[in-house]
Motif scaffolding. Sequence first.
Motif, mmCIF file in Angstrom:
data_model
loop_
_atom_site.group_PDB
_atom_site.id
_atom_site.type_symbol
_atom_site.label_atom_id
_atom_site.label_comp_id
_atom_site.label_asym_id
_atom_site.label_seq_id
_atom_site.Cartn_x
_atom_site.Cartn_y
_atom_site.Cartn_z
ATOM 1 N N UNK A 223 -41.685 -15.428 13.482
ATOM 2 C CA UNK A 223 -41.286 -16.384 14.664
ATOM 3 C C UNK A 223 -42.386 -16.523 15.660
ATOM 4 N N UNK A 224 -43.428 -15.749 15.752
ATOM 5 C CA UNK A 224 -44.408 -15.632 16.594
ATOM 6 C C UNK A 224 -45.397 -16.718 15.943
ATOM 7 N N UNK A 225 -45.778 -16.613 14.639
ATOM 8 C CA UNK A 225 -46.559 -17.285 13.928
ATOM 9 C C UNK A 225 -46.385 -18.832 14.130
ATOM 10 N N UNK A 226 -45.321 -19.125 13.710
ATOM 11 C CA UNK A 226 -44.672 -20.460 13.571
ATOM 12 C C UNK A 226 -44.044 -20.899 15.134
ATOM 13 N N UNK A 227 -44.204 -20.127 16.183
ATOM 14 C CA UNK A 227 -43.989 -20.569 17.447
ATOM 15 C C UNK A 227 -42.367 -20.888 17.701
ATOM 16 N N UNK A 228 -41.729 -19.996 17.202
ATOM 17 C CA UNK A 228 -40.295 -20.304 17.348
ATOM 18 C C UNK A 228 -39.597 -19.513 18.466
ATOM 19 N N UNK A 229 -40.352 -18.529 18.887
ATOM 20 C CA UNK A 229 -39.582 -17.810 20.381
ATOM 21 C C UNK A 229 -40.698 -17.756 21.196
ATOM 22 N N UNK A 231 -43.119 -15.992 23.974
ATOM 23 C CA UNK A 231 -43.935 -14.877 23.995
ATOM 24 C C UNK A 231 -43.339 -13.777 24.582
ATOM 25 N N UNK A 232 -42.382 -13.981 25.681
ATOM 26 C CA UNK A 232 -41.631 -13.020 26.326
ATOM 27 C C UNK A 232 -40.656 -12.278 25.474
ATOM 28 N N UNK A 233 -40.073 -13.202 24.852
ATOM 29 C CA UNK A 233 -39.011 -12.653 23.578
ATOM 30 C C UNK A 233 -39.610 -12.063 22.551
ATOM 31 N N UNK A 234 -40.680 -12.256 22.246
ATOM 32 C CA UNK A 234 -41.444 -11.730 21.167
ATOM 33 C C UNK A 234 -41.770 -10.065 21.652
ATOM 34 N N UNK A 502 -40.659 -36.385 9.042
ATOM 35 C CA UNK A 502 -40.896 -36.522 10.465
ATOM 36 C C UNK A 502 -40.351 -35.460 11.159
ATOM 37 N N UNK A 503 -41.299 -34.765 11.947
ATOM 38 C CA UNK A 503 -41.283 -33.513 12.703
ATOM 39 C C UNK A 503 -41.369 -33.885 14.273
ATOM 40 N N UNK A 504 -40.560 -33.483 15.234
ATOM 41 C CA UNK A 504 -40.697 -33.348 16.539
ATOM 42 C C UNK A 504 -40.914 -32.167 17.032
ATOM 43 N N UNK A 505 -41.805 -31.747 18.196
ATOM 44 C CA UNK A 505 -42.037 -30.556 18.802
ATOM 45 C C UNK A 505 -41.956 -30.776 20.347
ATOM 46 N N UNK A 506 -41.409 -29.835 21.145
ATOM 47 C CA UNK A 506 -41.519 -29.998 22.633
ATOM 48 C C UNK A 506 -42.959 -29.953 23.230
#
Length: 562
Positions: A223-229, A231-234, A502-506
């Motif tokens: 989840x950290x490597x693929x930026x899903x959560x 940093x605080x949650x990690x 197609x992929x979108x990220x914030x």
Amino acid sequence: MFITDIRKEFYDVVVNQRVALLVSSEIDALCACKILQALFHCDQVQYTLVPVTGWQDLGTAFLEHKEQFRCFVLINCGANVDLLETLQPEEDSIFFICDTHRPVDVVNVYNDTQVKLMIKQDDDLGVPSYDDIFRDEEEEGGNDSGNESDGGSEPSGKRRRYDEGEVERRIERQRATREWEARRREILFDYEQYEYHGTSVSMHYILVMLKLAVWAIIGLTDQLVHDKITHMKYVTDIATLQRHVSRHNHRNEDEDNSLSIDCMRISFEYDLRLALYQHWSLFESICNSSYTSCNFKLWSMHGQKKLQEFLADMGLPLKQVKQKFNSMDMSVKENLREVIEESSNKYGMKDIRIQTFGVHFGFKNHFLASDVVHATAALLESTEKDDSPGDNFIKALDCLSRSNLERLHGGIDLAKKKLMAIQQTVASCICTNLILSQGPFLYCYLLEGTPDVKLFSKPMALTLLCKYLLKAFVRSTRNKRCKLLPLIIAAPMDVEKRTVIVLGIPPESETSDKKNFFGRAFEKAAESTSSRTLHDHFDTSIIELKMEDRTKFLDALITLLS
């Protein structure tokens, strides 16, 4: 319905059943699968493992197995849609869902017979209350028919007054119903508009068996490597894991219970944010890690010069830095982390080190959790051979076993090639200005002739590229407005079918909550333009689109998000 006691309400139920394990092709899901496999092996539970890559796969897998199984366990899939509506199961089928995808579909939440959700309720789920989104049929219908027939024998004047009163009451009920429905739509829109990820699915199962914490660690690191959560949650979740691991390791401190050097040991470490550096050269790891590459802007001559200054500041000979980590002099390796951290602070990289775990067995086998994540991802999305997704799934699952070190090392070699391909593609896109501002978002399209373009037809590889590319663009652009924009990336997926992924990220931000609005936006843009899209991925922000419809789809997105 949410499960509160995973041992009693889930494991004690399935332990006497034949179980169908439907597992998403993601690393966290593979880790949860390994934990369940180990538990099932201990208790001799019969199960069938079926990898699924998307909604179509899930539907096919269910149809093939619904006659033989009553109990289905869905790992990292199924929570964010109305599962009963999607699969149309028999009434005796039971689904245990452990999924990080949010938001959880409200029908799944309030179904208390067939859908059992193994989801941590400490996560801020924000599920609307039952009364706000569901009404009983009697309540909906009201008494619209009234009691008009009762007034048949009354004088006409009284009946007219009665009828007028009944009409007013009916109008009032209809108005209240319209208001309730409008409010319901508003509540559901607010609840469903953003996609994000919750607690790692593999972390749910360590409460059943602490010895399996190594897979939970890898699942969280994914989840950290693929930026899903965030940093605080990690940091919060890794502290939870640290407590579990410390409790398990505590008995080994006693000399009477000391373990053999060949036994696996898990240690909490404060290590470097450099990808695979212990299995690579330090120089190549710095060049191909997004954190250091973006900070130095290594796609430019100035960035390359800055890197040389950084190495000189550390006082490390180039010969040492450019050879394999294992071959470096012990005198250099001894205080390497402290030396790198000290120099990194001077160059603005104040968080070069991060909390993580390492696993040790034997004298020379040492892997960080992120090493295993990169290796597993590379095997899962390997494009080097014509293996099916199912074959890659089994190889990735094998690499998580300690007994298959050869597979893990093979995955690490593939991961190095993947990271170099990502770094080169990012450098190419930045230097040739392939990232364009489309108003409300940034857009990048990888052309068919791009090197390694086949690799980027895979969701995880494209996600890593997209995150890396946005970080690099934010570091390199002088346009303050563009720094705050999200990014959409498209890459060729199937040349014969003429489709693109197609992929979108914030937007890139240190305070980002990692919530993604592109899933709903993609649905609306496709609907309004009749674009031929396939929304098959479990992450709604990833879709497949016909090349011919790309222009009108993007135009609709621009209009929608402006």
